[in-house]
Design a protein around this motif. Structure first.
Motif, PDB file in Angstrom:
ATOM      1  N   TYR A 138       0.835  -1.196   0.000  1.00 34.80           N
ATOM      2  CA  TYR A 138       0.000   0.000   0.000  1.00 34.80           C
ATOM      3  C   TYR A 138       0.870   1.245   0.000  1.00 34.80           C
ATOM      4  N   ARG A 139       0.445   2.239  -0.762  1.00 29.91           N
ATOM      5  CA  ARG A 139       1.202   3.498  -0.802  1.00 29.91           C
ATOM      6  C   ARG A 139       0.876   4.385   0.409  1.00 29.91           C
ATOM      7  N   GLN A 140      -0.273   4.168   1.023  1.00 25.05           N
ATOM      8  CA  GLN A 140      -0.619   4.886   2.249  1.00 25.05           C
ATOM      9  C   GLN A 140      -1.314   3.924   3.207  1.00 25.05           C
ATOM     10  N   ILE A 141      -0.907   4.016   4.493  1.00 32.09           N
ATOM     11  CA  ILE A 141      -1.517   3.234   5.567  1.00 32.09           C
ATOM     12  C   ILE A 141      -1.890   4.208   6.680  1.00 32.09           C
ATOM     13  N   SER A 142      -3.166   4.263   7.019  1.00 29.90           N
ATOM     14  CA  SER A 142      -3.623   5.193   8.052  1.00 29.90           C
ATOM     15  C   SER A 142      -3.803   4.482   9.379  1.00 29.90           C
ATOM     16  N   SER A 143      -3.705   5.250  10.452  1.00 36.73           N
ATOM     17  CA  SER A 143      -3.977   4.732  11.789  1.00 36.73           C
ATOM     18  C   SER A 143      -4.493   5.871  12.653  1.00 36.73           C
ATOM     19  N   ARG A 144      -5.427   5.540  13.533  1.00 39.04           N
ATOM     20  CA  ARG A 144      -6.002   6.527  14.451  1.00 39.04           C
ATOM     21  C   ARG A 144      -6.159   5.850  15.807  1.00 39.04           C
ATOM     22  N   ALA A 145      -5.454   6.365  16.791  1.00 35.55           N
ATOM     23  CA  ALA A 145      -5.537   5.803  18.149  1.00 35.55           C
ATOM     24  C   ALA A 145      -5.255   4.305  18.142  1.00 35.55           C
ATOM     25  N   PHE A 146      -4.275   3.889  17.335  1.00 31.29           N
ATOM     26  CA  PHE A 146      -3.984   2.465  17.192  1.00 31.29           C
ATOM     27  C   PHE A 146      -2.832   2.041  18.093  1.00 31.29           C
ATOM     28  N   THR A 147      -1.658   2.629  17.912  1.00 34.06           N
ATOM     29  CA  THR A 147      -0.489   2.216  18.677  1.00 34.06           C
ATOM     30  C   THR A 147       0.595   3.266  18.541  1.00 34.06           C
ATOM     31  N   ALA A 148       1.704   3.094  19.276  1.00 35.10           N
ATOM     32  CA  ALA A 148       2.838   4.002  19.170  1.00 35.10           C
ATOM     33  C   ALA A 148       3.477   3.876  17.795  1.00 35.10           C
ATOM     34  N   LEU A 149       4.179   4.915  17.378  1.00 35.39           N
ATOM     35  CA  LEU A 149       4.740   4.951  16.031  1.00 35.39           C
ATOM     36  C   LEU A 149       5.724   3.822  15.774  1.00 35.39           C
ATOM     37  N   ASP A 150       6.553   3.478  16.772  1.00 39.03           N
ATOM     38  CA  ASP A 150       7.526   2.406  16.532  1.00 39.03           C
ATOM     39  C   ASP A 150       6.812   1.066  16.335  1.00 39.03           C
ATOM     40  N   VAL A 178       8.306  10.167  18.176  1.00 34.28           N
ATOM     41  CA  VAL A 178       9.142  10.534  17.027  1.00 34.28           C
ATOM     42  C   VAL A 178      10.606  10.248  17.324  1.00 34.28           C
ATOM     43  N   ALA A 179      11.036  10.562  18.552  1.00 28.62           N
ATOM     44  CA  ALA A 179      12.428  10.304  18.932  1.00 28.62           C
ATOM     45  C   ALA A 179      12.742   8.811  18.940  1.00 28.62           C
ATOM     46  N   ALA A 180      11.722   7.986  19.130  1.00 28.24           N
ATOM     47  CA  ALA A 180      11.918   6.534  19.211  1.00 28.24           C
ATOM     48  C   ALA A 180      11.711   5.817  17.877  1.00 28.24           C
ATOM     49  N   LEU A 181      11.568   6.576  16.780  1.00 31.82           N
ATOM     50  CA  LEU A 181      11.391   5.939  15.480  1.00 31.82           C
ATOM     51  C   LEU A 181      12.581   5.042  15.157  1.00 31.82           C
ATOM     52  N   PRO A 182      12.345   3.872  14.591  1.00 26.62           N
ATOM     53  CA  PRO A 182      13.448   2.964  14.253  1.00 26.62           C
ATOM     54  C   PRO A 182      14.373   3.577  13.207  1.00 26.62           C
ATOM     55  N   VAL A 183      15.596   3.110  13.182  1.00 26.80           N
ATOM     56  CA  VAL A 183      16.552   3.542  12.171  1.00 26.80           C
ATOM     57  C   VAL A 183      15.995   3.211  10.791  1.00 26.80           C
ATOM     58  N   GLY A 184      16.126   4.172   9.891  1.00 25.04           N
ATOM     59  CA  GLY A 184      15.640   3.965   8.541  1.00 25.04           C
ATOM     60  C   GLY A 184      14.273   4.553   8.280  1.00 25.04           C
ATOM     61  N   TRP A 185      13.689   5.195   9.308  1.00 23.44           N
ATOM     62  CA  TRP A 185      12.371   5.807   9.160  1.00 23.44           C
ATOM     63  C   TRP A 185      12.418   7.241   9.650  1.00 23.44           C
ATOM     64  N   GLN A 186      11.554   8.090   9.078  1.00 23.07           N
ATOM     65  CA  GLN A 186      11.527   9.489   9.480  1.00 23.07           C
ATOM     66  C   GLN A 186      10.150  10.098   9.256  1.00 23.07           C
ATOM     67  N   VAL A 187       9.890  11.175  10.006  1.00 23.36           N
ATOM     68  CA  VAL A 187       8.696  11.979   9.765  1.00 23.36           C
ATOM     69  C   VAL A 187       8.968  12.837   8.538  1.00 23.36           C
TER      70      VAL A 187
END
Length: 220
Positions: A138-150, A178-187
């Motif tokens: 999928y080119r876009q995956i949405s989430s709302r109140a699902f889980t932490a970003l990592d 945001v600070a806990a995003l895994p290596v290889g990912w970014q906002v």
């Protein structure tokens, strides 16, 4: 809360969001809200139980991210009571939406919504994201109140196309996540969302694979 009051709140909210939906789509949105309110009594689909807050916190909150939906087929993970997936599918009938949740009660509700509202552009999957077919990207995956970003990335990253992005709906800007995003990912972008009828802080974060450019755009 009368149907007329909900109808007025929706019309005014759509105008505030600069969204134009025809009468049939607005009636579908209100019919979905009535289903959500009815089933919520037994299925605990949402914490919002005050009728005066439902249009704002359920319909308009979901529709606030509509301008950022650019794909022809969006996956909504942890779909729960169908937010934001069902309102987006009603507003964007020419796009396809797949709603996934591991809770059988919630997917039964979503399946009933698809049937009663005749949503031909919506598919419902009962299962865990980790078990989804990675061949479908999928080119876009949405989430709302699902889980932490990592967690979102760890659980769903294999379903995201190489140039794809997560659309993560959050309340206050989640600096720690945001600070806990895994290596290889970014906002890649952050947007402040203004939801008519709500004073709550709302944000949309677009997250993608790290291309080497750590800058991100802001909006709203």
């Amino acid at each position: 809360m009368s149907d007329a009051m909900w109808q007025r709140q929706l019309a005014e909210g759509l105008a505030d969001l600069s969204l134009e939906l025809d009468d049939a789509s607005q009636q579908q949105l209100l019919a979905f809200l009535a289903l959500l309110n009815k089933w919520n009594r037994a299925y605990n689909l949402t914490a919002v139980r005050e009728p005066r807050q439902m249009v704002s916190r359920q319909l308009l909150d979901s529709l606030s991210i509509l301008p950022f939906v650019t794909t022809d087929h969006l996956l909504d993970v942890g779909a729960g009571g169908g937010l934001p997936g069902i309102p987006l599918a009603i507003a964007l009938p020419h796009k396809r939406f797949t709603l996934l949740d591991s809770n059988s009660k919630k997917t039964r509700f979503l399946t009933q919504c698809v049937l009663e509202l005749r949503l031909e552009n919506v598919d419902i999957i009962h299962g865990r994201v980790e078990n989804c077919d990675p061949a479908i990207q999928y080119r876009q995956i949405s989430s709302r109140a699902f889980t932490a970003l990592d967690n979102l990335i760890a659980w769903c990253g294999h379903l995201l196309a190489d140039e794809g992005e997560f659309l993560a709906m959050k309340g206050q800007f989640p600096d720690d996540e945001v600070a806990a995003l895994p290596v290889g990912w970014q906002v890649t972008a952050r947007h402040s969302l203004s939801v008519p009828g709500s004073d709550c802080e709302r944000h949309l974060l677009a997250i993608g694979r790290d291309s080497g450019d750590q800058r991100f755009t802001t909006g709203g």
